[in-house]
Design a protein around this motif. Sequence first.
Motif, PDB file in Angstrom:
ATOM      1  N   PRO A 169       0.703  -1.094  -0.071  1.00  0.00           N
ATOM      2  CA  PRO A 169      -0.009   0.141  -0.060  1.00  0.00           C
ATOM      3  C   PRO A 169       0.908   1.447   0.007  1.00  0.00           C
ATOM      4  N   ALA A 170       0.395   2.447  -0.484  1.00  0.00           N
ATOM      5  CA  ALA A 170       0.913   3.524  -0.563  1.00  0.00           C
ATOM      6  C   ALA A 170       0.830   4.228   0.792  1.00  0.00           C
ATOM      7  N   ARG A 171       1.864   4.666   1.168  1.00  0.00           N
ATOM      8  CA  ARG A 171       2.030   5.672   2.585  1.00  0.00           C
ATOM      9  C   ARG A 171       0.692   6.463   2.592  1.00  0.00           C
ATOM     10  N   PRO A 172       0.170   6.861   3.577  1.00  0.00           N
ATOM     11  CA  PRO A 172      -0.731   7.894   3.955  1.00  0.00           C
ATOM     12  C   PRO A 172      -0.290   9.060   3.751  1.00  0.00           C
ATOM     13  N   LYS A 173      -1.227   9.876   3.158  1.00  0.00           N
ATOM     14  CA  LYS A 173      -0.772  11.445   3.018  1.00  0.00           C
ATOM     15  C   LYS A 173      -0.690  11.968   4.641  1.00  0.00           C
ATOM     16  N   ARG A 174       0.009  13.311   4.655  1.00  0.00           N
ATOM     17  CA  ARG A 174      -0.020  13.666   5.937  1.00  0.00           C
ATOM     18  C   ARG A 174      -1.492  14.150   6.471  1.00  0.00           C
ATOM     19  N   TYR A 175      -2.145  14.654   5.799  1.00  0.00           N
ATOM     20  CA  TYR A 175      -3.385  14.955   6.148  1.00  0.00           C
ATOM     21  C   TYR A 175      -4.483  14.025   5.385  1.00  0.00           C
ATOM     22  N   PRO A 176      -4.716  12.845   5.777  1.00  0.00           N
ATOM     23  CA  PRO A 176      -5.045  11.863   4.920  1.00  0.00           C
ATOM     24  C   PRO A 176      -6.665  11.836   4.563  1.00  0.00           C
ATOM     25  N   ALA A 177      -6.883  12.842   3.648  1.00  0.00           N
ATOM     26  CA  ALA A 177      -8.390  12.686   3.030  1.00  0.00           C
ATOM     27  C   ALA A 177      -8.585  11.238   2.445  1.00  0.00           C
ATOM     28  N   ARG A 178      -7.676  10.871   1.404  1.00  0.00           N
ATOM     29  CA  ARG A 178      -7.854   9.587   0.816  1.00  0.00           C
ATOM     30  C   ARG A 178      -7.654   8.302   1.730  1.00  0.00           C
ATOM     31  N   SER A 179      -7.091   8.575   2.918  1.00  0.00           N
ATOM     32  CA  SER A 179      -6.534   7.492   3.721  1.00  0.00           C
ATOM     33  C   SER A 179      -7.656   7.183   4.676  1.00  0.00           C
ATOM     34  N   ARG A 180      -8.810   7.997   4.680  1.00  0.00           N
ATOM     35  CA  ARG A 180      -9.980   7.991   5.607  1.00  0.00           C
ATOM     36  C   ARG A 180     -10.475   6.444   5.908  1.00  0.00           C
ATOM     37  N   LEU A 181     -10.672   5.865   4.654  1.00  0.00           N
ATOM     38  CA  LEU A 181     -11.334   4.485   4.578  1.00  0.00           C
ATOM     39  C   LEU A 181     -10.224   3.485   5.333  1.00  0.00           C
ATOM     40  N   ARG A 182      -8.834   3.799   5.009  1.00  0.00           N
ATOM     41  CA  ARG A 182      -7.928   2.928   5.717  1.00  0.00           C
ATOM     42  C   ARG A 182      -7.935   2.940   7.330  1.00  0.00           C
ATOM     43  N   ALA A 183      -8.408   4.077   7.727  1.00  0.00           N
ATOM     44  CA  ALA A 183      -8.230   4.672   9.104  1.00  0.00           C
ATOM     45  C   ALA A 183      -9.644   4.106   9.736  1.00  0.00           C
ATOM     46  N   LEU A 184     -10.797   4.221   8.984  1.00  0.00           N
ATOM     47  CA  LEU A 184     -11.884   3.538   9.666  1.00  0.00           C
ATOM     48  C   LEU A 184     -11.870   1.970   9.393  1.00  0.00           C
ATOM     49  N   ALA A 185     -11.233   1.365   8.540  1.00  0.00           N
ATOM     50  CA  ALA A 185     -11.194  -0.149   8.260  1.00  0.00           C
ATOM     51  C   ALA A 185     -10.466  -0.714   9.560  1.00  0.00           C
ATOM     52  N   TRP A 186      -9.266   0.198   9.785  1.00  0.00           N
ATOM     53  CA  TRP A 186      -8.301  -0.298  10.972  1.00  0.00           C
ATOM     54  C   TRP A 186      -9.172  -0.345  12.286  1.00  0.00           C
ATOM     55  N   ARG A 187      -9.988   0.753  12.530  1.00  0.00           N
ATOM     56  CA  ARG A 187     -10.757   1.012  13.567  1.00  0.00           C
ATOM     57  C   ARG A 187     -11.849  -0.160  13.795  1.00  0.00           C
ATOM     58  N   ALA A 188     -12.671  -0.387  12.656  1.00  0.00           N
ATOM     59  CA  ALA A 188     -13.489  -1.477  12.765  1.00  0.00           C
ATOM     60  C   ALA A 188     -12.792  -2.883  13.077  1.00  0.00           C
ATOM     61  N   ARG A 189     -11.661  -2.926  12.550  1.00  0.00           N
ATOM     62  CA  ARG A 189     -11.090  -4.168  12.782  1.00  0.00           C
ATOM     63  C   ARG A 189     -10.773  -4.269  14.279  1.00  0.00           C
ATOM     64  N   ARG A 190     -10.111  -3.382  14.804  1.00  0.00           N
ATOM     65  CA  ARG A 190      -9.812  -3.131  16.215  1.00  0.00           C
ATOM     66  C   ARG A 190     -10.990  -3.533  16.991  1.00  0.00           C
ATOM     67  N   LYS A 191     -11.953  -2.901  16.778  1.00  0.00           N
ATOM     68  CA  LYS A 191     -13.193  -3.108  17.559  1.00  0.00           C
ATOM     69  C   LYS A 191     -13.691  -4.489  17.788  1.00  0.00           C
ATOM     70  N   SER A 192     -13.634  -5.084  16.512  1.00  0.00           N
ATOM     71  CA  SER A 192     -14.112  -6.575  16.207  1.00  0.00           C
ATOM     72  C   SER A 192     -13.375  -7.418  16.939  1.00  0.00           C
ATOM     73  N   GLY A 193     -12.135  -6.987  17.276  1.00  0.00           N
ATOM     74  CA  GLY A 193     -11.510  -8.073  18.149  1.00  0.00           C
ATOM     75  C   GLY A 193     -10.195  -9.004  17.270  1.00  0.00           C
ATOM     76  N   VAL A 194     -10.582  -8.613  15.907  1.00  0.00           N
ATOM     77  CA  VAL A 194      -9.802  -9.223  15.032  1.00  0.00           C
ATOM     78  C   VAL A 194      -8.534  -8.402  14.639  1.00  0.00           C
ATOM     79  N   VAL A 195      -7.445  -8.514  15.665  1.00  0.00           N
ATOM     80  CA  VAL A 195      -6.265  -7.701  15.514  1.00  0.00           C
ATOM     81  C   VAL A 195      -4.983  -8.689  15.601  1.00  0.00           C
ATOM     82  N   LYS A 196      -4.281  -8.519  14.533  1.00  0.00           N
ATOM     83  CA  LYS A 196      -2.913  -9.397  14.582  1.00  0.00           C
ATOM     84  C   LYS A 196      -1.895  -8.406  14.083  1.00  0.00           C
ATOM     85  N   LEU A 197      -0.874  -7.937  14.517  1.00  0.00           N
ATOM     86  CA  LEU A 197       0.110  -7.143  14.140  1.00  0.00           C
ATOM     87  C   LEU A 197       1.311  -7.771  14.194  1.00  0.00           C
TER      88      LEU A 197
END
Length: 198
Positions: A169-197
């Motif tokens: 994946p491309a690195r997020p922009k500094r003020y990530p308007a286009r990365s908002r979906l990735r941010a939301l996806a990570w939050r949803a994944r974290r809340k679901s308990g499916v987290v593997k780092l």
Amino acid sequence: MTGSQIYRTRPAYRALLEAALRELLPIVTPCTGAMHQLKEFIFLSSPDSVTPLHSDHEHNILLQLRGTKTMTVFPQADEEITPGEAHERFYKGLAHRNLLWREEYGRHGRAFDLKPGDAMHVPVMAPHRVKNGLDVSVGFSMTWRSDRTYAVADAHTFNSVLRTTGFNPARPKRYPARSRLRALAWRARRKSGVVKLS
């Protein structure tokens, strides 16, 4: 500053920090969202000392009170100094904020000479290195997190998950308007308990 938090701060310093940052609210809030986790630091530096190259995940304004120093700031998205994977390791807690220094990096940076009364803003995750002058230096640093910094952190962390599945994946922009979906996806994944780092 609604919703902000100030940690381990004495009342006098808390009042100073809030008063200083309150003046920035009309500029900061429309760009980055509300201020969170307000903190202040007083830096006492020995003559001729060097603060290693590092990057911070907070917004940072440094005020020089005594002595002089040269702060060299490097581009936040410089792939040679901090590739996207380095940011991902940092946000996963697998890397320190200090970075490896190579002399050839010097040509990438811009040096700012600070004297008493000067102040400067250091962009989020922009690598910087500090060389103190020939006298004791005293600096006052004000930092805060924002909605944008949280989104950047979440987008980088989700990138690390994508990388484990074979994506590059491309690195997020500094003020990530286009990365908002990735941010939301990570939050949803974290809340679901499916987290593997790993």
